[in-house]
Write an enzyme that holds these catalytic residues in place. Structure first.
Site, PDB file in Angstrom:
ATOM      1  N   GLY A   1      -0.755   7.943   0.240  1.00 39.62           N
ATOM      2  CA  GLY A   1      -1.059   8.118   1.662  1.00 39.62           C
ATOM      3  C   GLY A   1       0.052   7.737   2.618  1.00 39.62           C
TER       4      GLY A   1
ATOM      5  N   GLY B   1       1.312   4.858   3.388  1.00 43.17           N
ATOM      6  CA  GLY B   1       2.308   3.925   2.863  1.00 43.17           C
ATOM      7  C   GLY B   1       3.393   4.617   2.070  1.00 43.17           C
TER       8      GLY B   1
ATOM      9  N   TYR C   1     -24.153  -7.664   4.300  1.00 41.22           N
ATOM     10  CA  TYR C   1     -22.902  -6.918   4.283  1.00 41.22           C
ATOM     11  C   TYR C   1     -23.058  -5.497   4.768  1.00 41.22           C
ATOM     12  CZ  TYR C   1     -18.536  -4.879   2.545  1.00 41.22           C
ATOM     13  OH  TYR C   1     -17.329  -4.242   2.454  1.00 41.22           O
TER      14      TYR C   1
ATOM     15  N   THR D   1      -8.339  -8.520   1.159  1.00 41.50           N
ATOM     16  CA  THR D   1      -7.232  -7.584   0.925  1.00 41.50           C
ATOM     17  C   THR D   1      -6.525  -7.200   2.218  1.00 41.50           C
ATOM     18  OG1 THR D   1      -8.431  -6.669  -0.970  1.00 41.50           O
ATOM     19  CG2 THR D   1      -6.608  -5.362  -0.086  1.00 41.50           C
TER      20      THR D   1
ATOM     21  N   ASN E   1       0.682  -2.700   5.308  1.00 43.03           N
ATOM     22  CA  ASN E   1       0.021  -1.402   5.420  1.00 43.03           C
ATOM     23  C   ASN E   1      -1.230  -1.262   4.559  1.00 43.03           C
ATOM     24  OD1 ASN E   1       0.070   1.758   5.756  1.00 43.03           O
ATOM     25  ND2 ASN E   1       0.152   1.380   3.537  1.00 43.03           N
TER      26      ASN E   1
ATOM     27  N   GLY F   1       0.810  -1.217   0.000  1.00 46.24           N
ATOM     28  CA  GLY F   1       0.000   0.000   0.000  1.00 46.24           C
ATOM     29  C   GLY F   1       0.839   1.259   0.000  1.00 46.24           C
TER      30      GLY F   1
END
Length: 334
Positions: free
Chosen positions: A48, A50, A200, A144, A123, A44
């Site tokens: 941002g 990461g 969900y 993920t 991350n 990641g």
């Protein structure tokens, strides 16, 4: 109330840092302690927190591996980092964390380079408003944020242990979690329902994945200790930062909330500080299985501290992944 006040004024904790500390500040005194050719993998890292983590660690002299689904974005991050730190070594590689096959390919490609592996920063994070499934047929946020990182860590752990033994330098794994993990409730934290939910809710799914990241750190820490391996694993809460996850879901209400709560939000530089501190600080030698916020050890939810839950989740996850990986692939259409 006391904790909120300390956060707002940026008061330093036992580490000497607090909510206002930046990634550069917390690593400033670490440069002289960093041996040459330390290698860090950061998922990641194309935007941002990461990307800032990658920039700062590269500035401190680490070799950085950026696994990414969007190789163009990764190449742009590499270019920006090397413009600032011309001597830095940045390796861009292909990885889709939501795919077990992709994780395996990445690990195989990385291990074939023959590089040491000192730091693994899990991350990358995803938030899905609506129900999506990965190519392995598992809920996308959980696949993920948690399942992909679990498999990545599982495959690369041996190399980390070897590197630590060969160099005498402690290996460190950091799972980037969130304070939102505390929103996950035990009655809803059911493995089969998380991988293939019948109903969900995006926020619930995100909270559960972040709880799973902490439980994963707790259980792997226990296993590493039993092995006497010189590798630690900890979880961190970076703070509330306006990252890509939030920007993807912005709207009138969201922007209004952020405007009003701007004093509570961290900059990207501040958001990356806890990860960088836990990755490099000599204060944390031997510290494992802990949860950090604002560059200091912090408390997590009761459920996140449940050792039985951590062990159960690890076993369920490993069984699921290896069962899926051992299935013969479907024949391709002629």
């Amino acid at each position: 109330m006391k904790g909120t006040l300390r956060y707002l004024i940026g008061a330093a904790g036992p580490s000497g840092f607090g909510s206002n500390s930046t990634a550069e500040q917390v690593t400033e005194d670490c440069s002289s302690l960093i041996s040459p050719h330390l290698t860090a993998i950061i998922t990641g890292a194309t935007s941002g927190i990461g990307a800032e983590t990658a920039r700062v660690l590269a500035k401190r002299g680490l070799r950085i591996v950026i696994p990414a689904r969007d190789l163009k974005k990764a190449a742009e991050v590499k270019e920006r980092i090397q413009k600032e730190s011309p001597k830095s070594e940045i390796i861009v590689m292909d990885l889709d964390l939501s795919s077990f096959a992709s994780v395996k390919r990445f690990c195989s490609a990385f291990l074939s380079l023959g590089l040491p592996l000192n730091i693994l920063i899990n991350n990358a994070g995803k938030f899905s408003d609506s129900l999506e499934f990965s190519e392995d047929k598992f809920e996308m946020t959980f696949a993920t944020n948690y399942l992909g990182h679990f498999l990545l860590t599982e495959i690369l752990l041996e190399r980390m242990i070897e590197t630590a033994a060969e160099t005498g330098i402690e290996g460190r794994i950091i799972n980037v979690s969130s304070i939102i993990h505390s929103w996950a409730k035990k009655e809803a934290f059911q493995f089969n329902d998380m991988v293939k939910p019948k109903s969900y809710n995006g926020t619930r799914a995100y909270a559960q994945s972040k709880l799973a990241n902490i439980l994963h750190a707790k259980e792997v820490a226990r296993q590493l200790k039993a092995m006497n391996a010189r590798v630690t694993i900890n979880a961190v809460h970076p703070g509330i930062v306006k990252t890509g996850i939030i920007r993807d879901h912005k709207g009138l209400i969201t922007d209004s909330v952020f405007f009003l709560a701007s004093k509570l939000l961290k900059s990207t530089a501040q958001g990356a500080s806890t990860t960088c501190h836990v990755a490099l600080s000599p204060q944390l030698n031997g510290t494992s299985g802990k949860y950090f916020a604002d560059c200091n050890e912090s408390s997590c939810s009761v459920l996140a501290n449940d050792e039985k839950e951590a062990r159960k989740l690890w076993k369920q996850t490993r069984t699921l992944i290896y069962k899926r990986l051992c299935q013969p692939s479907s024949p391709k259409p002629v």
